[in-house]
Design a protein around this motif. Sequence first.
Motif, PDB file in Angstrom:
ATOM      1  N   GLN A 188       0.831  -1.205   0.000  1.00 17.51           N
ATOM      2  CA  GLN A 188       0.000   0.000   0.000  1.00 17.51           C
ATOM      3  C   GLN A 188       0.869   1.261   0.000  1.00 17.51           C
ATOM      4  O   GLN A 188       0.594   2.223  -0.731  1.00 17.51           O
ATOM      5  N   ASP A 191       2.483   1.677  -3.497  1.00 15.68           N
ATOM      6  CA  ASP A 191       1.524   2.118  -4.516  1.00 15.68           C
ATOM      7  C   ASP A 191       1.353   3.632  -4.474  1.00 15.68           C
ATOM      8  O   ASP A 191       1.282   4.298  -5.516  1.00 15.68           O
ATOM      9  N   VAL A 192       1.302   4.166  -3.265  1.00 13.53           N
ATOM     10  CA  VAL A 192       1.158   5.615  -3.105  1.00 13.53           C
ATOM     11  C   VAL A 192       2.447   6.326  -3.503  1.00 13.53           C
ATOM     12  O   VAL A 192       2.440   7.318  -4.233  1.00 13.53           O
ATOM     13  N   ASN A 193       3.577   5.789  -3.032  1.00 15.90           N
ATOM     14  CA  ASN A 193       4.856   6.447  -3.271  1.00 15.90           C
ATOM     15  C   ASN A 193       5.235   6.461  -4.750  1.00 15.90           C
ATOM     16  O   ASN A 193       5.715   7.476  -5.271  1.00 15.90           O
ATOM     17  N   LEU A 194       5.037   5.338  -5.440  1.00 14.63           N
ATOM     18  CA  LEU A 194       5.463   5.247  -6.838  1.00 14.63           C
ATOM     19  C   LEU A 194       4.636   6.128  -7.766  1.00 14.63           C
ATOM     20  O   LEU A 194       5.053   6.412  -8.891  1.00 14.63           O
ATOM     21  N   SER A 195       3.491   6.555  -7.293  1.00 20.24           N
ATOM     22  CA  SER A 195       2.669   7.464  -8.103  1.00 20.24           C
ATOM     23  C   SER A 195       2.950   8.927  -7.768  1.00 20.24           C
ATOM     24  O   SER A 195       2.330   9.825  -8.344  1.00 20.24           O
ATOM     25  N   SER A 196       3.903   9.149  -6.843  1.00 24.37           N
ATOM     26  CA  SER A 196       4.241  10.515  -6.449  1.00 24.37           C
ATOM     27  C   SER A 196       5.339  11.072  -7.360  1.00 24.37           C
ATOM     28  O   SER A 196       5.850  10.382  -8.250  1.00 24.37           O
ATOM     29  N   THR A 197       5.724  12.301  -7.108  1.00 20.88           N
ATOM     30  CA  THR A 197       6.762  12.943  -7.927  1.00 20.88           C
ATOM     31  C   THR A 197       8.168  12.530  -7.476  1.00 20.88           C
ATOM     32  O   THR A 197       9.139  12.801  -8.179  1.00 20.88           O
ATOM     33  N   PRO A 199       9.430   9.107  -6.374  1.00 17.69           N
ATOM     34  CA  PRO A 199       9.322   7.681  -6.041  1.00 17.69           C
ATOM     35  C   PRO A 199      10.618   7.112  -5.465  1.00 17.69           C
ATOM     36  O   PRO A 199      11.708   7.477  -5.902  1.00 17.69           O
ATOM     37  N   TYR A 201      12.564   4.308  -5.749  1.00 19.58           N
ATOM     38  CA  TYR A 201      12.788   3.104  -6.554  1.00 19.58           C
ATOM     39  C   TYR A 201      13.616   2.051  -5.811  1.00 19.58           C
ATOM     40  O   TYR A 201      13.417   0.852  -5.992  1.00 19.58           O
ATOM     41  N   LYS A 217       9.695  -6.826 -12.066  1.00 14.57           N
ATOM     42  CA  LYS A 217       9.356  -5.540 -11.439  1.00 14.57           C
ATOM     43  C   LYS A 217      10.532  -5.012 -10.633  1.00 14.57           C
ATOM     44  O   LYS A 217      10.804  -3.801 -10.634  1.00 14.57           O
TER      45      LYS A 217
END
Length: 291
Positions: A188, A191-197, A199, A201, A217
Amino acid sequence: MSLIYLRLKCLGLTIIFLVSHKGFSQEVDLPNPSPKQTIVQDFGLSSIELTYSRPGAKGRKMIGHVEPNGSVWRTGANAPTKIKFNSTVEILGNTVELGEYVLYTIPDTRTWTVIINKGLENWGSDGYDIKKDVCRVEVPIANSSDYVETFTCQFANVKPEGIDLQLSWENWQITIPITADVKSTLRQQLDVNLSSTKPHYWHAAQFYYEYEANYEKALEMINGAIRTGEAKGLKPYWYYHYKARILKEMGRNKEAMEAANISTNLAEEHGNRNNYLVLNKALIESLEKGG
């Protein structure tokens, strides 16, 4: 003899009496025969705390005699042992919610009953109420050739999603396995972090590699970490080593070798920082053998 002299003499005797009386009435503070210990162990995304008193055998046969089999034991001395979970855990399939509990046990010759109970106000096993049990499981008892004089609790085999609480005394040991669902929470968060500006990685690569064995992945994420790091002027030898490990798991040994060599070159520039020269050498040797 002057009156002043007599008064001073009486005063001196009074002082001596008071000092002597104070010395004789002073309390004797003996060491606690069952000293208390608190253990705090990071586990999962939080921690577990255990507080217990540690009796010594002192030449006695304790479990099965002084502490009879088949009876509820406080799992230590004095006040009952208390365990605090700072997140929800599972004990052999039984969910235990965040909170503080009493750890009771019922010894026996082959298996022990381990009880997580809400009776925090109890003293010893007095007041134990089975209705306040939140978890009751059976675990096997193991014999040991090493004698343990002082009752000992410890956390062992610490992993991200599993840990063992071990109880040892005399010539026996029991192990209580505890698990935590870390993956759901991490997934969870990612999912939030990777959609941020911004991420993360690197964290994502570790999650997909170590928790989900999703190597495609994981490779995507470590490549993202390398690009981001190099754009900042870093020479991320640790990222390249991790990439080599991922590629090895995917059976792409030639590419893994290339990544390991890049990691080695970058690590040399940093004076073998964190021993990545050694790690890469072992990895390259494994790849050369086809491992």
